[in-house]
Structures are given as C-alpha cells and as structure tokens.
Design an enzyme around this catalytic site. Structure first.
Site, PDB file in Angstrom:
ATOM      1  N   THR A  53       0.830  -1.205   0.000  1.00 31.53           N
ATOM      2  CA  THR A  53       0.000   0.000   0.000  1.00 31.53           C
ATOM      3  C   THR A  53       0.864   1.254   0.000  1.00 31.53           C
ATOM      4  OG1 THR A  53      -1.740  -1.202   1.162  1.00 31.53           O
ATOM      5  CG2 THR A  53      -1.876   1.190   1.217  1.00 31.53           C
ATOM      6  N   TYR A 141       6.426 -11.526   5.454  1.00 31.67           N
ATOM      7  CA  TYR A 141       5.315 -10.936   4.705  1.00 31.67           C
ATOM      8  C   TYR A 141       4.980 -11.860   3.545  1.00 31.67           C
ATOM      9  CZ  TYR A 141       2.858  -7.117   2.135  1.00 31.67           C
ATOM     10  OH  TYR A 141       1.950  -6.333   1.467  1.00 31.67           O
ATOM     11  N   LYS A 169       2.780 -11.374   8.354  1.00 33.48           N
ATOM     12  CA  LYS A 169       1.615 -10.732   7.738  1.00 33.48           C
ATOM     13  C   LYS A 169       1.255 -11.550   6.508  1.00 33.48           C
ATOM     14  CE  LYS A 169      -0.145  -7.018   4.973  1.00 33.48           C
ATOM     15  NZ  LYS A 169       0.178  -5.981   3.959  1.00 33.48           N
ATOM     16  N   VAL A 213      -3.841  -5.936   8.993  1.00 38.83           N
ATOM     17  CA  VAL A 213      -3.057  -4.869   8.362  1.00 38.83           C
ATOM     18  C   VAL A 213      -3.894  -4.405   7.173  1.00 38.83           C
ATOM     19  CG1 VAL A 213      -0.812  -4.247   7.391  1.00 38.83           C
ATOM     20  CG2 VAL A 213      -0.959  -6.048   9.103  1.00 38.83           C
TER      21      VAL A 213
END
Length: 317
Positions: A53, A141, A169, A213
């Site tokens: 993002t 991640y 994540k 998240v």
C-alpha cells in the site's frame, strides 16, 4: 529517538500507510503529517510503512529512508512503527533496517525477494541469515501475488525458531492457508499472525489470528479497530454491522477501475477527496483523473451516509 516497545505478540489493527507524494521523488510532507495524525486518531495499534500500500518497490531509496525518519519522528513512540525492507538486494534491506532502528521503529517487515523465485529451503536459509544481521525484530510478509512464492506453513515454523523473527503478515487472501498457519504456530504464542485483506479480518481473529493490516484503515481507522475488538469479544451482531461497512468500502472504492492498482488508486483518491493528502502515484502508475475522482466522492458520500454518523470525517464532501 523514542522507540515504542514491540508487544509480543503484536495485536490489533496496524494500517499499511499509503505514501503521500508530490512527485516521483518528493514526499507530500504536510499530507504525511495529516495522514499519520488521522490514522493514530482512530486508536490503531501500530503503523506499517513501505509495504504494498505504501508503493515501496516504486520509491527511490532516498525517499524510503526519508519516509522512515519523518514517520518515526512524528509518531514519536505513540504506537510501534513497522518498516518494510523488502528488496532484491539484501544489503539495501539491511541499510534500510539500520535507518529504521536509528529512527526509533519497532520492527521490520520483509516479503521474499522477487523476480527470481526462491525455493522453500532457500527461504529458510535467507531469513535466518537476514534475522541474524537485523537490528530489529522481523515480520515475514506473505504476498504470493507479487512475489510468485508463498511461505509454506512448515517454512514459517522453521524460520520462527529464530528468536528475532516475531510474526507474519499474510496477504494471500486464502483463509484456509491462514488457518493452517495458526495451527502450525499454535505452540509459539508470542508469534504474531496478522491478516492483510480487510474483508476477512474478523474471520481471521475468530480463528486465532492477532489482527489486521488493513488498507481501509487509512480512511476509517476506528471502523477497523472496532471490527477487531468486536471479533475479540465475539460480538457477532456488531461484527455483522461493521463487516457491511468494510465490504461497502472495498466493493466500491477499490473497484473504480479494472487495473491491478485499482485498490491503491481508490484509497489515495479517497484520501485526496477527504483533504488529507495528495493522491499522486509513483511511476509507472497514474492517479485517477476527474471522472474517477467524482465516482470516489459519490461513493464516500454513500458510505458515510450508511454509517449513520459513525466514523465521519470532519471534511464535508
């Protein structure tokens, strides 16, 4: 620089912050300050910068380091700051991690090096070696749509034995995978499992995950915090109400175009409409033009009307 201690496990809503830009190599500094205060004002539990993002792969190294320093300075230890260090060059990941540590960040986050696809054995070796050299705790991640590889649960379990690896994540969008991950790490209660896609955040918390998240928390941070807390207390009636708001956000704001960056363009355009920060996108991507922004404005009015006074921005649309 004050550094917020990282809870183990990290729980709650940790928004993946967009990177406000004025040009390809200039931050929207005023917008960055407003955005940070807007997000923290929603009661979030942390802040994640330089992720997907945050357009990290499209930002110059100079800009990445500047963003880390400015963000940590403004947050000033109020919540843990997580810094994305994903790169194809390990020395650059380490250099950014050192900047993060010096600035007061609490942890770093790394997706697998992209372009050449590593094997699972190579992932174990890479991350154990990386963790040995990092000055901060490390979150893995999982982003298979962008890196072409997914961490197998057994791989994460092996890497998680390293004392400096503290969480994952998962942005795969695969809730079966997330449940398998929860089961694989059940004997490691300090290891944090966070979900990316906001549409399944409540589901992830109910199955044992530690939080989300969520990109929409750039816009309506308190909404996602309330959803997380409703899932913690198993308030299914409230979950249903809040989930409808979340689905309305993702089904409208993130789908104005059919391009691969529609989600990010929608979040940035909405922040611009709300008067929080610029919607400039780093090349090669382009921000929405007037027609798309008009749609975003209309959707925001509809979403806020359906919230019936909750989670309202002070900006008139």
């Amino acid at each position: 620089m004050k550094q917020e201690k990282l809870p183990t496990p990290l729980r709650g809503i940790v928004p993946p912050m967009v990177t406000p830009l004025l040009s390809n190599d200039a931050l929207d500094v005023n917008g960055l300050e407003k955005l940070i205060e807007h997000i923290l004002g929603g009661g979030v539990h942390g802040l994640f910068i330089l992720g997907t993002t945050g357009e990290a792969p499209n930002l110059s190294y100079h800009l990445r380091h500047e963003l880390v320093k400015r963000t940590c300075e403004q947050v000033a230890g109020r919540v843990p700051v997580l810094v994305g260090i994903t790169d194809t060059v390990v020395s650059e990941s380490l250099r950014l991690a050192n900047t993060a540590a010096e600035a007061g960040a609490a942890a770093v986050v790394s997706a697998p090096p992209y372009y050449f696809t590593p094997s699972q054995d190579e992932l174990v070796h890479y991350y154990k070696h990386l963790a040995d050299r990092l000055p901060l705790p490390l979150f893995l991640y999982n982003m298979p749509s962008h890196t072409k590889v997914s961490f197998a649960p057994a791989t994460v379990k092996a890497i998680a034995k390293h004392p400096n690896v503290v969480g994952l994540k998962d942005s795969s969008g695969n809730t079966v995978y997330f449940q398998l991950m929860c089961n694989a790490l059940k004997d490691n209660p300090d290891f944090s499992l966070l979900i990316g896609p906001e549409e399944v955040t409540a589901e992830a918390v109910l199955m044992g995950g530690h939080g989300g998240v969520n990109g929409g928390a750039n816009l309506f941070p308190q909404l996602y915090v309330d959803l997380y807390e409703a899932a913690l207390t198993k308030d299914f009636e409230l979950i249903g109400t809040l989930q409808n708001h979340v689905l309305e956000i993702s089904s409208h704001l993130y789908t104005v175009s059919s391009c691969g960056t529609s989600y990010l363009k929608g979040v940035k355009a909405a922040l611009s409409v709300l008067g929080i920060c610029s919607d400039f996108m780093a090349e090669p991507h382009q921000s929405y033009q007037a027609e798309e922004k008009l749609k975003i404005r209309g959707y925001l009015k509809e979403i806020k009307s359906n919230m019936q006074g909750q989670y309202q921005s002070t900006v008139n649309l």
